[in-house]
Scaffold this motif. Structure first.
Motif, PDB file in Angstrom:
ATOM      1  N   ASP A  14      14.992  33.675  -4.165  1.00  0.00           N
ATOM      2  CA  ASP A  14      14.395  32.942  -3.018  1.00  0.00           C
ATOM      3  C   ASP A  14      15.333  32.434  -2.218  1.00  0.00           C
ATOM      4  O   ASP A  14      16.504  31.867  -2.468  1.00  0.00           O
ATOM      5  CB  ASP A  14      13.211  31.977  -3.830  1.00  0.00           C
ATOM      6  N   ALA A  15      14.653  32.119  -1.113  1.00  0.00           N
ATOM      7  CA  ALA A  15      15.515  31.292   0.058  1.00  0.00           C
ATOM      8  C   ALA A  15      14.558  30.605   1.154  1.00  0.00           C
ATOM      9  O   ALA A  15      13.401  31.022   1.508  1.00  0.00           O
ATOM     10  CB  ALA A  15      16.366  32.538   0.939  1.00  0.00           C
ATOM     11  N   LEU A  16      15.049  29.697   1.654  1.00  0.00           N
ATOM     12  CA  LEU A  16      14.459  29.060   2.860  1.00  0.00           C
ATOM     13  C   LEU A  16      15.383  29.000   4.104  1.00  0.00           C
ATOM     14  O   LEU A  16      16.535  28.787   3.827  1.00  0.00           O
ATOM     15  CB  LEU A  16      14.384  27.647   2.641  1.00  0.00           C
ATOM     16  N   SER A  17      14.793  29.066   5.206  1.00  0.00           N
ATOM     17  CA  SER A  17      15.759  29.140   6.414  1.00  0.00           C
ATOM     18  C   SER A  17      16.553  27.840   6.397  1.00  0.00           C
ATOM     19  O   SER A  17      15.820  26.524   6.072  1.00  0.00           O
ATOM     20  CB  SER A  17      15.347  29.647   7.473  1.00  0.00           C
ATOM     21  N   ASP A  18      17.592  27.546   7.170  1.00  0.00           N
ATOM     22  CA  ASP A  18      18.249  26.099   7.558  1.00  0.00           C
ATOM     23  C   ASP A  18      17.059  25.334   8.228  1.00  0.00           C
ATOM     24  O   ASP A  18      17.110  23.905   7.833  1.00  0.00           O
ATOM     25  CB  ASP A  18      19.591  26.387   8.299  1.00  0.00           C
ATOM     26  N   ASP A  19      16.331  25.801   8.989  1.00  0.00           N
ATOM     27  CA  ASP A  19      15.524  24.948   9.816  1.00  0.00           C
ATOM     28  C   ASP A  19      14.221  24.797   9.174  1.00  0.00           C
ATOM     29  O   ASP A  19      13.272  24.155   9.957  1.00  0.00           O
ATOM     30  CB  ASP A  19      15.268  25.414  11.416  1.00  0.00           C
ATOM     31  N   GLY A  20      13.893  25.454   7.963  1.00  0.00           N
ATOM     32  CA  GLY A  20      12.621  25.109   7.347  1.00  0.00           C
ATOM     33  C   GLY A  20      11.557  26.091   7.938  1.00  0.00           C
ATOM     34  O   GLY A  20      10.528  25.822   7.440  1.00  0.00           O
ATOM     35  N   ALA A  21      11.725  26.880   8.815  1.00  0.00           N
ATOM     36  CA  ALA A  21      10.649  27.628   9.420  1.00  0.00           C
ATOM     37  C   ALA A  21      10.224  28.815   8.680  1.00  0.00           C
ATOM     38  O   ALA A  21       9.185  29.409   8.813  1.00  0.00           O
ATOM     39  CB  ALA A  21      10.848  28.055  10.865  1.00  0.00           C
ATOM     40  N   PHE A  22      11.187  29.361   8.015  1.00  0.00           N
ATOM     41  CA  PHE A  22      10.907  30.583   7.381  1.00  0.00           C
ATOM     42  C   PHE A  22      11.374  30.616   5.782  1.00  0.00           C
ATOM     43  O   PHE A  22      12.075  29.826   5.461  1.00  0.00           O
ATOM     44  CB  PHE A  22      11.835  31.834   7.859  1.00  0.00           C
ATOM     45  N   GLY A  23      10.735  31.443   4.928  1.00  0.00           N
ATOM     46  CA  GLY A  23      10.982  31.296   3.596  1.00  0.00           C
ATOM     47  C   GLY A  23      10.847  32.975   3.101  1.00  0.00           C
ATOM     48  O   GLY A  23      10.140  33.737   3.682  1.00  0.00           O
ATOM     49  N   ILE A  24      11.378  33.437   1.942  1.00  0.00           N
ATOM     50  CA  ILE A  24      11.343  34.626   1.271  1.00  0.00           C
ATOM     51  C   ILE A  24      11.645  34.467  -0.388  1.00  0.00           C
ATOM     52  O   ILE A  24      12.387  33.774  -0.619  1.00  0.00           O
ATOM     53  CB  ILE A  24      12.514  35.634   1.772  1.00  0.00           C
ATOM     54  N   THR A  25      10.709  35.153  -0.668  1.00  0.00           N
ATOM     55  CA  THR A  25      11.171  35.413  -2.309  1.00  0.00           C
ATOM     56  C   THR A  25      10.935  37.016  -2.573  1.00  0.00           C
ATOM     57  O   THR A  25      10.265  37.858  -2.047  1.00  0.00           O
ATOM     58  CB  THR A  25       9.959  34.981  -3.336  1.00  0.00           C
ATOM     59  N   LEU A  26      11.972  37.601  -3.325  1.00  0.00           N
ATOM     60  CA  LEU A  26      12.073  38.753  -3.654  1.00  0.00           C
ATOM     61  C   LEU A  26      11.952  39.216  -5.567  1.00  0.00           C
ATOM     62  O   LEU A  26      12.776  38.299  -5.830  1.00  0.00           O
ATOM     63  CB  LEU A  26      13.196  39.516  -3.293  1.00  0.00           C
ATOM     64  N   ILE A  27      11.212  39.859  -6.050  1.00  0.00           N
ATOM     65  CA  ILE A  27      11.402  39.967  -7.176  1.00  0.00           C
ATOM     66  C   ILE A  27      11.246  41.547  -7.787  1.00  0.00           C
ATOM     67  O   ILE A  27      10.328  42.164  -7.273  1.00  0.00           O
ATOM     68  CB  ILE A  27      10.113  39.380  -8.125  1.00  0.00           C
ATOM     69  N   ALA A  28      12.601  41.895  -8.228  1.00  0.00           N
ATOM     70  CA  ALA A  28      12.437  43.349  -8.683  1.00  0.00           C
ATOM     71  C   ALA A  28      11.983  43.410 -10.205  1.00  0.00           C
ATOM     72  O   ALA A  28      12.730  42.774 -10.969  1.00  0.00           O
ATOM     73  CB  ALA A  28      13.899  43.805  -8.571  1.00  0.00           C
ATOM     74  N   PHE A  29      10.974  44.183 -10.380  1.00  0.00           N
ATOM     75  CA  PHE A  29      10.431  44.217 -11.852  1.00  0.00           C
ATOM     76  C   PHE A  29      10.799  45.347 -12.588  1.00  0.00           C
ATOM     77  O   PHE A  29      10.337  46.689 -11.803  1.00  0.00           O
ATOM     78  CB  PHE A  29       8.903  44.109 -11.918  1.00  0.00           C
ATOM     79  N   LEU A  30      11.238  45.683 -13.810  1.00  0.00           N
ATOM     80  CA  LEU A  30      11.222  46.694 -14.663  1.00  0.00           C
ATOM     81  C   LEU A  30      10.071  46.165 -15.827  1.00  0.00           C
ATOM     82  O   LEU A  30      10.784  45.429 -16.367  1.00  0.00           O
ATOM     83  CB  LEU A  30      12.629  47.073 -15.224  1.00  0.00           C
ATOM     84  N   GLY A  31       9.065  47.104 -15.854  1.00  0.00           N
ATOM     85  CA  GLY A  31       7.975  46.268 -16.636  1.00  0.00           C
ATOM     86  C   GLY A  31       7.303  45.065 -16.109  1.00  0.00           C
ATOM     87  O   GLY A  31       7.450  44.028 -16.454  1.00  0.00           O
TER      88      GLY A  31
END
Length: 299
Positions: A14-31
């Motif tokens: 997970d990450a947030l942009s330095d200015d707080g305007a954007f965010g992202i989460t990524l989860i790669a699942f096996l099962g």
């Protein structure tokens, strides 16, 4: 890593942009632990359910252009190596200094494409693996609690950078077999990252509070008393072990899971916490399972 039958492994960013305007989460699942198809297969009881038949890359974008994608794929769409994992057209690769995630997914229920790259640069690598249950069936490794990302997407068009977090979990049994609820959070603090776990296991509670330094050190600290946060629209309970918490934004609100941004005081610092709450009895409910394919299509 190949999960046992009925088990799982996931890699989380997970990450947030330095200015707080954007965010992202990524989860790669096996099962995929949240897959209704995997749950139905386990419930059918016809031999061990194969986790590699239930794999997905979950992508969630927050801010001005919100997106959600989580398409489940069978084992024929999965390619793996010691430092590489591909699930369908998307992939994760480690080159010794950075993790590169190439994303090519289609959202659901709105079929909007998410395509581009995320490159994560760790400050240090954490090698400890911690058990989350008394029998050691569920394990957590905070691979890079202190990191930065560079996000470059052409669908939707955006480019930003900011502080990030990278970990992995794996287990030999479904989450709902051993957990009732859990609350987890991580926050950037001066010189490092604080991580909070507050888990209600079926055999008793677990509380963890750790500060990871940018240089690679880790220390336990005494967390504040747990404080209840307002329940979500779906009435999922939330709590956090921090001082004077306030929900800034509810990023994901589902019948069994919530992801939130919470302003709170942690280790004497006012910070923004990326926080998640999970209600496993809710997830196991038949009515919830019937709703999930609308957000989690299967190829």
């Amino acid at each position: 890593m190949t999960p046992a039958g009925g088990g799982y492994a996931w890699w989380y960013v997970d990450a947030l942009s330095d200015d707080g305007a954007f965010g992202i989460t990524l989860i790669a699942f096996l099962g995929s632990v949240f897959s209704p198809y995997y749950a139905w297969k386990r419930r059918a009881g016809r031999g061990e359910a194969d986790p590699l038949q239930h794999c997905a890359l979950n992508v969630a974008l927050y801010g001005k252009a919100r997106r959600w994608a989580m398409t489940e794929r069978r084992s024929g769409a999965v390619r793996r190596g010691a430092d590489f994992l591909a699930i369908g057209p998307s992939s994760l690769a480690w080159d010794g200094s950075a993790l590169t995630v190439l994303i090519d997914e289609v959202g659901a229920p709105l079929p909007r494409r998410v395509r581009g790259s995320v490159r994560l640069y760790p400050s240090a690598i954490e090698t400890r693996v911690l058990a989350l249950d008394s029998a050691g069936r569920h394990r957590w490794q905070p691979i890079a609690p202190c990191a930065r990302v560079e996000v470059a997407l052409d669908r939707p068009g955006m480019a930003w950078s900011g502080p990030a977090y990278f970990d992995s979990n794996d287990g030999d049994r479904p989450l709902e077999a051993d957990f009732v609820r859990w609350n987890w959070g991580r926050a950037r603090v001066p010189g490092g990252t604080a991580v909070l776990y507050d888990v209600e296991r079926r055999d008793g509670p677990l509380s963890l509070a750790m500060r990871y330094d940018d240089a690679g050190g880790v220390t336990d600290f005494d967390p504040a008393a747990a404080v209840a946060l307002p329940a979500t629209m779906w009435r999922v309970p939330r709590k956090i072990s921090a001082v004077a918490p306030a929900v800034v934004d509810t990023l994901e609100d589902t019948p069994f899971y919530a992801r939130s941004l919470v302003a709170a005081e942690v280790i004497g610092q006012r910070v923004t916490v990326m926080h998640e709450s999970l209600a496993m009895n809710r997830f196991a409910a038949t009515w919830v399972q019937a709703m999930l394919p609308f957000r989690m299509p299967r190829v």
